[in-house]
Scaffold this motif. Structure first.
Motif, short mmCIF file in Angstrom:
data_model
loop_
_atom_site.label_atom_id
_atom_site.label_comp_id
_atom_site.label_asym_id
_atom_site.label_seq_id
_atom_site.Cartn_x
_atom_site.Cartn_y
_atom_site.Cartn_z
N ARG A 180 2.86 3.24 -2.40
CA ARG A 180 1.41 3.44 -2.36
C ARG A 180 0.69 2.24 -2.97
O ARG A 180 -0.33 1.78 -2.46
CB ARG A 180 1.05 4.72 -3.13
CG ARG A 180 -0.27 5.34 -2.71
CD ARG A 180 -0.54 6.62 -3.47
NE ARG A 180 0.58 7.56 -3.37
CZ ARG A 180 0.65 8.69 -4.05
NH1 ARG A 180 -0.31 9.02 -4.90
NH2 ARG A 180 1.68 9.49 -3.90
N ILE A 181 1.24 1.70 -4.06
CA ILE A 181 0.66 0.51 -4.68
C ILE A 181 0.72 -0.67 -3.70
O ILE A 181 -0.26 -1.40 -3.52
CB ILE A 181 1.40 0.17 -5.98
CG1 ILE A 181 1.17 1.26 -7.04
CG2 ILE A 181 0.96 -1.20 -6.51
CD1 ILE A 181 1.98 1.08 -8.30
N GLY A 193 3.84 -11.36 1.15
CA GLY A 193 4.35 -12.28 0.14
C GLY A 193 3.45 -12.39 -1.07
O GLY A 193 3.91 -12.62 -2.19
N GLU A 194 2.14 -12.22 -0.86
CA GLU A 194 1.19 -12.24 -1.98
C GLU A 194 1.24 -10.93 -2.76
O GLU A 194 1.19 -10.93 -3.99
CB GLU A 194 -0.22 -12.48 -1.44
CG GLU A 194 -0.40 -13.83 -0.76
CD GLU A 194 -1.71 -13.95 -0.01
OE1 GLU A 194 -2.09 -15.08 0.35
OE2 GLU A 194 -2.37 -12.90 0.22
N ALA A 195 1.34 -9.81 -2.04
CA ALA A 195 1.36 -8.50 -2.69
C ALA A 195 2.57 -8.35 -3.61
O ALA A 195 2.46 -7.82 -4.73
CB ALA A 195 1.35 -7.39 -1.64
N LEU A 237 -6.25 2.57 -6.81
CA LEU A 237 -5.11 1.72 -7.14
C LEU A 237 -4.96 1.60 -8.65
O LEU A 237 -3.83 1.65 -9.17
CB LEU A 237 -5.29 0.33 -6.51
CG LEU A 237 -4.26 -0.73 -6.91
CD1 LEU A 237 -2.85 -0.29 -6.56
CD2 LEU A 237 -4.58 -2.06 -6.23
N LEU A 238 -6.06 1.46 -9.37
CA LEU A 238 -6.00 1.34 -10.82
C LEU A 238 -5.35 2.57 -11.45
O LEU A 238 -4.57 2.46 -12.41
CB LEU A 238 -7.42 1.15 -11.38
CG LEU A 238 -7.54 0.98 -12.89
CD1 LEU A 238 -6.82 -0.28 -13.35
CD2 LEU A 238 -9.01 0.95 -13.31
N LEU A 252 3.65 -5.68 -9.93
CA LEU A 252 3.13 -4.35 -9.63
C LEU A 252 4.10 -3.59 -8.74
O LEU A 252 4.27 -2.37 -8.88
CB LEU A 252 1.77 -4.46 -8.93
CG LEU A 252 0.53 -4.44 -9.81
CD1 LEU A 252 0.51 -5.64 -10.74
CD2 LEU A 252 -0.74 -4.42 -8.95
N VAL A 253 4.75 -4.31 -7.81
CA VAL A 253 5.73 -3.72 -6.91
C VAL A 253 7.07 -4.39 -7.22
O VAL A 253 7.27 -5.56 -6.91
CB VAL A 253 5.35 -3.95 -5.43
CG1 VAL A 253 6.35 -3.27 -4.51
CG2 VAL A 253 3.94 -3.46 -5.16
#
Length: 334
Positions: A180-181, A193-195, A237-238, A252-253
């Motif tokens: 989900r994140i 690639g950025e995420a 998201l927060l 984050l992931v």
């Protein structure tokens, strides 16, 4: 001028000799390498220095510029881009394989005497783009004024796929927390690639900074494409993030067991891909298309959108998403 030559030792192993003129002492220098990558990189550096030291009485490109020398020069240029994380290792390996596969009499031909017919007869089609880029590099250095390799026929861009709002809402309601994140980052306009490279150091309660990208499961500074930017942090998201990790380098992931960064395969073969497929979304990048469609529907200017999603050139945004910004116009005369 700097030069590079290939030879073999008594055991049949390849050796590469790089010669150049020292800019301080004026004496000739030489280094010997066992691999082409380091040799081409040094050759490109020394040749660049010589080109930067040109004066007004410079007479133009000399006859030492054979097609082989051009290939080594461009390979060194690509190695420099790899060192600065501008391109991926896979891209460099592909370029290296294609260029070193070129054989025949064309290698010893002067670059000023090479025509498109020579390229067509001696170089396989898959390598034409690298050769064109190599000649373009010589144009950029003002060594030549004409690129003999024809521009490839432009392929028609396929229509983009935009998931519906209901599909995305259902995805966010049912996906596991980590996925989900990841999906929320895609909805904010990030590339995969950025995420995967966003860490808790890059986020705050108000913004998400996009300034890194992932390469083979390792977070690298800078972006492969686009410009560094920041987007607003969605409240939903927060609420999914771990407040204890804020300010740390934890992605984050990340891997559920080790906390290490994930590779790009996570979005093409891993759990994320399975989660997306379960909701009829074929690729993570389609969430980026969804992000742009939402911005267009809200009336955000296409110039602003181009910056938000990290396109270097607004022409790319117009080519891909221009149709989303074509609002119907009232043609009545009253």
């Amino acid at each position: 001028m700097a030069s590079i030559k290939e030879s073999t030792d008594a055991n049949g192993q390849s050796k590469y000799y790089v010669h150049w003129k020292d800019e301080k002492s004026g004496h000739g220098r030489r280094r010997i390498f066992k691999n082409i990558d380091d040799a081409a990189h040094l050759f490109w550096q020394k040749q660049n220095i010589e080109l930067d030291c040109r004066t007004a009485n410079w007479s133009g490109i000399d006859h030492s510029w054979t097609f082989r020398k051009l290939i080594f020069f461009f390979l060194g240029y690509q190695a420099n881009k790899l060192e600065k994380n501008i391109i991926r290792l896979s891209s460099y390996s592909k370029c290296r394989h294609d260029l070193l596969a070129v054989q025949g009499a064309i290698l010893e031909k002067n670059v000023l005497r090479i025509s498109h017919r020579d390229i067509t007869d001696s170089v396989r089609p898959g390598c034409h783009r690298w050769i064109r880029s190599a000649f373009f590099l010589l144009e950029e250095k003002r060594l030549i004024t004409f690129n003999p390799v024809d521009r490839p026929v432009r392929r028609h861009r396929r229509p983009i796929t935009i998931p519906s709002r209901e599909t995305v809402r259902n995805l966010l309601n049912t996906a596991p927390q980590r996925e989900r994140i990841a999906c929320w980052l895609g909805i904010c306009g990030l590339r995969l690639g950025e995420a995967l490279a966003v860490t808790y150091e890059d986020v705050s309660h108000e913004t998400i900074k996009i300034r890194r990208h992932i390469v083979n499961g390792v977070i690298r500074e800078g972006l492969k494409r686009g410009v560094e930017r920041q987007v607003r942090m969605p409240r939903e998201l927060l609420s999914l993030l771990n407040m204890e990790h804020f300010g740390t380098t934890q992605p984050l992931v990340s891997n559920s067991f080790t906390g290490a960064p994930l590779s790009i395969n996570y979005g093409t073969q891993g759990i994320l891909q399975k989660t997306l497929s379960a909701h009829g979304i074929r690729r993570f990048h389609h969430l980026r298309h969804f992000a742009v469609s939402r911005l267009a529907a809200r009336g955000v200017d296409i110039t602003h959108v181009s910056r938000l999603i990290g396109h270097v050139n607004i022409r790319t945004t117009i080519d891909v998403y221009g149709h989303l910004f074509c609002a119907p116009v009232d043609m009545d005369l009253d």
